[in-house]
Design a protein around this motif. Sequence first.
Motif, PDB file in Angstrom:
ATOM      1  N   LEU A  83      43.158  30.962  44.484  1.00 56.44           N
ATOM      2  CA  LEU A  83      42.444  31.966  43.620  1.00 56.44           C
ATOM      3  C   LEU A  83      41.841  33.622  44.306  1.00 56.44           C
ATOM      4  CD1 LEU A  83      39.546  29.956  42.012  1.00 56.44           C
ATOM      5  CD2 LEU A  83      41.791  31.093  40.419  1.00 56.44           C
ATOM      6  N   ILE A  84      41.543  33.263  45.264  1.00 57.09           N
ATOM      7  CA  ILE A  84      41.142  34.109  46.035  1.00 57.09           C
ATOM      8  C   ILE A  84      42.712  35.140  46.672  1.00 57.09           C
ATOM      9  CG2 ILE A  84      40.723  35.489  48.432  1.00 57.09           C
ATOM     10  CD1 ILE A  84      38.474  33.503  48.942  1.00 57.09           C
ATOM     11  N   PHE A  85      43.636  34.890  47.184  1.00 62.10           N
ATOM     12  CA  PHE A  85      44.750  35.441  47.243  1.00 62.10           C
ATOM     13  C   PHE A  85      45.482  36.554  45.862  1.00 62.10           C
ATOM     14  CE2 PHE A  85      45.370  33.139  51.087  1.00 62.10           C
ATOM     15  CZ  PHE A  85      44.542  34.274  51.774  1.00 62.10           C
ATOM     16  N   GLU A  86      45.146  35.814  44.918  1.00 56.94           N
ATOM     17  CA  GLU A  86      46.198  35.758  43.845  1.00 56.94           C
ATOM     18  C   GLU A  86      45.423  37.263  43.064  1.00 56.94           C
ATOM     19  OE1 GLU A  86      49.005  35.910  42.614  1.00 56.94           O
ATOM     20  OE2 GLU A  86      49.072  34.455  43.923  1.00 56.94           O
ATOM     21  N   ARG A  87      43.630  36.978  43.034  1.00 59.11           N
ATOM     22  CA  ARG A  87      42.776  38.255  42.670  1.00 59.11           C
ATOM     23  C   ARG A  87      42.808  39.498  43.468  1.00 59.11           C
ATOM     24  NH1 ARG A  87      40.008  39.422  38.359  1.00 59.11           N
ATOM     25  NH2 ARG A  87      38.845  41.332  39.318  1.00 59.11           N
ATOM     26  N   ILE A  88      43.503  39.249  45.510  1.00 57.03           N
ATOM     27  CA  ILE A  88      43.712  40.451  46.054  1.00 57.03           C
ATOM     28  C   ILE A  88      44.913  40.478  45.601  1.00 57.03           C
ATOM     29  CG2 ILE A  88      44.407  41.298  48.079  1.00 57.03           C
ATOM     30  CD1 ILE A  88      42.121  38.968  49.142  1.00 57.03           C
ATOM     31  N   LYS A  89      45.985  40.257  45.153  1.00 52.97           N
ATOM     32  CA  LYS A  89      47.319  40.860  44.412  1.00 52.97           C
ATOM     33  C   LYS A  89      47.169  41.597  43.516  1.00 52.97           C
ATOM     34  CE  LYS A  89      50.799  37.301  46.143  1.00 52.97           C
ATOM     35  NZ  LYS A  89      52.290  36.356  45.199  1.00 52.97           N
ATOM     36  N   GLU A  90      46.257  41.665  42.527  1.00 56.15           N
ATOM     37  CA  GLU A  90      46.253  42.384  41.420  1.00 56.15           C
ATOM     38  C   GLU A  90      44.960  43.425  41.681  1.00 56.15           C
ATOM     39  OE1 GLU A  90      43.486  39.955  39.130  1.00 56.15           O
ATOM     40  OE2 GLU A  90      45.309  38.224  38.206  1.00 56.15           O
ATOM     41  N   GLU A  91      44.125  43.759  42.654  1.00 50.76           N
ATOM     42  CA  GLU A  91      43.193  44.797  43.441  1.00 50.76           C
ATOM     43  C   GLU A  91      44.478  45.297  43.601  1.00 50.76           C
ATOM     44  OE1 GLU A  91      40.368  45.201  42.122  1.00 50.76           O
ATOM     45  OE2 GLU A  91      40.038  43.800  41.644  1.00 50.76           O
ATOM     46  N   LEU A  92      45.560  44.987  44.855  1.00 50.87           N
ATOM     47  CA  LEU A  92      46.146  45.748  45.156  1.00 50.87           C
ATOM     48  C   LEU A  92      47.306  46.765  44.528  1.00 50.87           C
ATOM     49  CD1 LEU A  92      47.525  43.284  47.758  1.00 50.87           C
ATOM     50  CD2 LEU A  92      46.286  45.582  49.124  1.00 50.87           C
ATOM     51  N   LYS A  93      47.697  46.217  42.902  1.00 53.38           N
ATOM     52  CA  LYS A  93      48.227  46.795  42.317  1.00 53.38           C
ATOM     53  C   LYS A  93      47.472  48.308  42.138  1.00 53.38           C
ATOM     54  CE  LYS A  93      50.449  43.505  40.244  1.00 53.38           C
ATOM     55  NZ  LYS A  93      50.589  42.131  38.970  1.00 53.38           N
ATOM     56  N   ASP A  94      46.011  48.152  41.884  1.00 52.77           N
ATOM     57  CA  ASP A  94      45.170  49.496  40.811  1.00 52.77           C
ATOM     58  C   ASP A  94      44.473  50.468  42.805  1.00 52.77           C
ATOM     59  OD1 ASP A  94      45.566  48.590  38.606  1.00 52.77           O
ATOM     60  OD2 ASP A  94      44.196  47.668  38.724  1.00 52.77           O
ATOM     61  N   GLU A  95      44.350  49.666  43.758  1.00 50.73           N
ATOM     62  CA  GLU A  95      43.754  49.984  44.747  1.00 50.73           C
ATOM     63  C   GLU A  95      44.718  50.243  45.526  1.00 50.73           C
ATOM     64  OE1 GLU A  95      41.780  52.361  46.527  1.00 50.73           O
ATOM     65  OE2 GLU A  95      40.275  50.579  44.992  1.00 50.73           O
ATOM     66  N   LYS A  96      44.630  51.618  45.896  1.00 48.78           N
ATOM     67  CA  LYS A  96      45.533  52.090  46.717  1.00 48.78           C
ATOM     68  C   LYS A  96      45.134  51.887  48.349  1.00 48.78           C
ATOM     69  CE  LYS A  96      48.028  54.139  44.349  1.00 48.78           C
ATOM     70  NZ  LYS A  96      49.108  53.591  44.382  1.00 48.78           N
ATOM     71  N   ASN A  97      43.936  51.532  48.915  1.00 48.98           N
ATOM     72  CA  ASN A  97      42.848  51.546  50.365  1.00 48.98           C
ATOM     73  C   ASN A  97      42.919  50.109  49.777  1.00 48.98           C
ATOM     74  OD1 ASN A  97      41.328  51.067  52.054  1.00 48.98           O
ATOM     75  ND2 ASN A  97      40.605  52.815  51.915  1.00 48.98           N
ATOM     76  N   ASN A  98      43.836  49.412  50.739  1.00 44.55           N
ATOM     77  CA  ASN A  98      43.854  47.859  51.187  1.00 44.55           C
ATOM     78  C   ASN A  98      42.712  47.230  51.822  1.00 44.55           C
ATOM     79  OD1 ASN A  98      47.238  47.698  50.789  1.00 44.55           O
ATOM     80  ND2 ASN A  98      47.019  48.004  52.973  1.00 44.55           N
ATOM     81  N   LEU A  99      41.500  47.456  52.500  1.00 39.75           N
ATOM     82  CA  LEU A  99      40.639  47.117  53.058  1.00 39.75           C
ATOM     83  C   LEU A  99      39.485  46.879  51.519  1.00 39.75           C
ATOM     84  CD1 LEU A  99      39.084  48.835  55.671  1.00 39.75           C
ATOM     85  CD2 LEU A  99      39.781  47.101  56.058  1.00 39.75           C
TER      86      LEU A  99
END
Length: 175
Positions: A83-99
């Motif tokens: 769940l966490i890693f799939e949510r992170i994948k979604e966030e990386l699509k919209d967010e440029k800053n990895n942190l």
Amino acid sequence: TVGPDLGQDSINAGIMALIIGFILVITFIFVKYRIFGLITNIALILNLFLLIGILTIFEATLTLPGIAGIILTVGMAVDANVLIFERIKEELKDEKNNLIAFDSGYTKSRTAILDANITTLLAAMILFFMGSGPIKGFSLTLGVGIFTTLFSVYFIARLLTVIYISKNKDKERLI
């Protein structure tokens, strides 16, 4: 007639199922998420050590229902990380800053993970107080496993993830 050998055979088969399932889960997570799969696997192994350590402190006897509780704990721990890693994948699509994307992934997946674990904990408590013998063993193992899972996901896995992300924050594709 049912003798002690039948019970021991069942426990041996349960332990073998746990080992085979654990190996398959570790392999799948590593193949699917690469370095984050490795982080998940480290947290998962530490989760099992914590669970067995706490059960040892309680002087719990390992029975077939207890093994089933451990297997369910492994599944819930993997589910939380997925769940966490799939949510992170979604966030990386919209967010440029990895942190920021990784922090948002952990934060936004927290409610789903807590809902699932609290619901399961309530069921385990009901089973513990309403059940007898083997059912109590299953519910105790499951209840302890929920706490060790949450600890390993939010303290161990997150710490390892933060260390990796902070060292590789400028990489284009982390997950």
